[in-house]
Design an enzyme around this catalytic site. Structure first.
Site, PDB file in Angstrom:
ATOM      1  N   ASP A   8      -2.227   2.272  -4.621  1.00  0.00           N
ATOM      2  CA  ASP A   8      -3.480   2.627  -3.964  1.00  0.00           C
ATOM      3  C   ASP A   8      -4.542   1.587  -4.293  1.00  0.00           C
ATOM      4  O   ASP A   8      -4.442   0.846  -5.283  1.00  0.00           O
ATOM      5  CB  ASP A   8      -3.954   4.010  -4.434  1.00  0.00           C
TER       6      ASP A   8
ATOM      7  N   HIS B  44       0.814  -1.220   0.000  1.00  0.00           N
ATOM      8  CA  HIS B  44       0.000   0.000   0.000  1.00  0.00           C
ATOM      9  C   HIS B  44       0.846   1.268   0.000  1.00  0.00           C
ATOM     10  O   HIS B  44       0.316   2.375  -0.189  1.00  0.00           O
ATOM     11  CB  HIS B  44      -0.940   0.002   1.218  1.00  0.00           C
TER      12      HIS B  44
END
Length: 532
Positions: free
Chosen positions: A508, A504
């Protein structure tokens, strides 16, 4: 005092076991509970430890032999008793130099005097700087051919067999099994033919004296391994490995009709492949055995193998480095299933490789990676590195661990080239034949957790990549299908879950979703040629 080592009973209904591998050789010093040999039964494969500390003074049963439980397979002589003479002599011979094991002092000096070719620990990838010798396939004094495997190594990326650079005699072993050394370290010396006659004289001492010099041979004469009968000799026991027996079962073959070319008639994998190519599958159906009783638990502590230890370390590091996030998509694979069923026979006949679902999945992943290169990127030194090529890692489960061979420049390959490359790499990974750089440098990885029937898995990222795609089980399900006019019907469709694990920091959720949408659409509306 000598202590017998017996074939253990690995369950109430287990009455025999096969010794698949000796982890020690006659003359080796062993610790209490140190693994001595590996066995295989119809229920379990296991490492069997030494009952005492001492010297493995006698091996009574050869690799590949199947014996009843409680059969004495070896003898360990505790140090400080009657076996100490052997231990001291064995230690003294090793003190002449690690390279002299299997050769007497005179032969070792002859090898050293005549020079030789150094065998070095190879670099098995640009990021690999050390390797562990897990097994010597030859002993000092053996004649070897050029490119004949000398030893097995394990790194954090690959297990491989390393061949001899020249033909000659393995005159010196410098690094013992289990040792980890840096790349380019000299681990052995092969002397080109010239001391062959002397070597043959030393080797004539017999297999039971490996690790002992010529003078020590009489003391260890009892370590000679008895010859076994050929596998196809009437009612005698058929010699084969668990892999061969599994191949026979899958192809309905009676092993009594397969000629074994291995040691003492042992049936090898190559024998099976040759028999299948010449005669095809059989029609043999073995009698169904009685339902076994539940396997008794045998509690013990097993040390991690080198590969297992490295995998454990890398997984902990990956979880610590990358904040993992996941997204799961269900894909309708019906169109791909129909194409494969229609084309698989022609494809294999034309291209020489089985048509599996993996090249479809790989091609769809490559298409999505080309459209969303962030998923193919890596976080390096606080910046995002967008890779020029897609190097597709394919996780392969092995009996001894996991390995990720890499299809380099996958974006430049046709469907057939992807199919061939993946099949070839997986096969060579299982047989320890991968070449340097074939198990490193991946930028995105596929892992097939569904091969065992699972719905989907949540995989750990293969560092320094930013994403990994887990393939779930392919199953038929009732699905609501909407036609062009908006009408809904229920149909039986081939459905499969795919789980994208992503870093992450780099990717995204929106980018992950876009990637998976392209991947899903490519498979559900497959319209590509699968031939060249």
């Amino acid at each position: 005092m000598p202590t017998d080592v017996i074939m253990p009973q690995m369950g109430e209904s287990i009455f025999e076991g096969t010794i698949t591998k000796w982890l020690k050789k006659a003359g080796d010093v062993v610790e209490k509970d140190e693994p001595l040999f590996e066995i295989s039964t119809d229920k379990v494969d296991a490492e069997i430890p030494s009952p005492v500390a001492g010297i493995l003074s006698e091996i009574k049963v050869a690799e590949g032999a199947t014996v009843e439980v409680n059969t004495v397979v070896a003898v360990v002589t505790e140090q400080g008793t009657e076996g100490q003479g052997i231990g001291n002599r064995e230690q003294g011979i090793r003190a002449e130099g690690l390279g002299t094991e299997g050769l007497g002092t005179e032969a070792a000096q002859l090898g050293a005097a005549s020079g030789g070719t150094d065998v070095v620990m190879p670099q098995m990838g640009e990021s690999i700087f050390e390797g562990t010798i897990t097994k010597w396939l030859k002993k000092a004094g053996d004649v070897v051919e050029k490119d004949e495997p000398l030893f097995e190594i394990s790194t954090d990326k690959v297990d491989a067999e390393i061949p001899s650079p020249v033909a000659g005699v393995l005159t010196e072993i410098k690094v013992l099994e289990g040792a980890t050394v840096e790349i380019n370290t000299v681990v052995a010396v092969v002397t080109e033919q010239g001391i062959g006659n002397r070597e043959q004289g030393v080797s004539a001492e017999g297999p039971g004296t490996k690790g002992l010099g010529t003078e020590a041979a009489p003391a260890a004469a009892s370590t000679q391994v008895p010859a076994l009968t050929p596998s196809f000799n009437g009612s005698d026991r058929i010699r084969s490995s668990p892999l061969v027996r599994r191949m026979a079962k899958e192809n309905h073959l009676d092993l009594r009709h397969v000629t074994g070319t291995g040691s003492d008639g042992r049936i090898t994998k190559e024998d099976m492949l040759r028999h299948l190519s010449e005669h095809g599958p059989g029609t043999f159906t073995p009698a169904k055995p009685a339902e076994p009783a539940p396997l008794a638990l045998t509690g013990h502590v097993a040390p991690l193998t080198k590969m297992r230890a490295i995998i454990a370390q890398r997984m902990v590091e990956s979880v610590a480095i990358s904040p993992h996030a996941y997204t799961v998509y269900k894909v309708d694979m019906t169109r791909v299933v129909r194409i494969r069923e229609r084309e698989k026979a022609r494809f294999e006949q034309k291209h020489g490789v089985k048509l599996t679902y993996m090249p479809f999945i790989a091609a769809a992943a490559v298409a999505a990676l080309r459209k969303y290169p962030i998923v193919n990127a890596s976080m390096e030194n606080g910046a995002i590195h967008y890779h020029e090529n897609i190097h597709l890692g394919i996780a392969v489960a092995l009996e001894w661990g996991l390995i990720v061979p890499v299809v380099k420049q996958a974006e430049q390959r046709s469907f057939v080239e992807l199919a061939r490359a993946m099949a070839d790499l997986a096969d060579r990974a299982r047989t320890k034949k991968l070449k340097p750089d074939e198990a490193s440098g991946s930028t995105f990885t596929l892992t097939n957790s569904g091969v065992f029937g699972g719905e989907f898995g949540t995989p750990i990222i293969n560092q320094p990549e930013s994403a990994i795609l887990a393939i779930g089980g392919l199953k038929k399900e009732p699905v609501v299908v909407t036609d062009a006019d908006g009408g809904d019907t229920i149909a039986i469709r081939a459905m499969q879950h795919y789980c994208l694990g992503f870093d992450h920091r780099t990717i995204d959720g929106a980018d992950a979703g876009k990637f998976m949408s392209v991947f899903k659409k490519t498979l559900e509306t497959w319209d590509r040629e699968i031939g060249e």
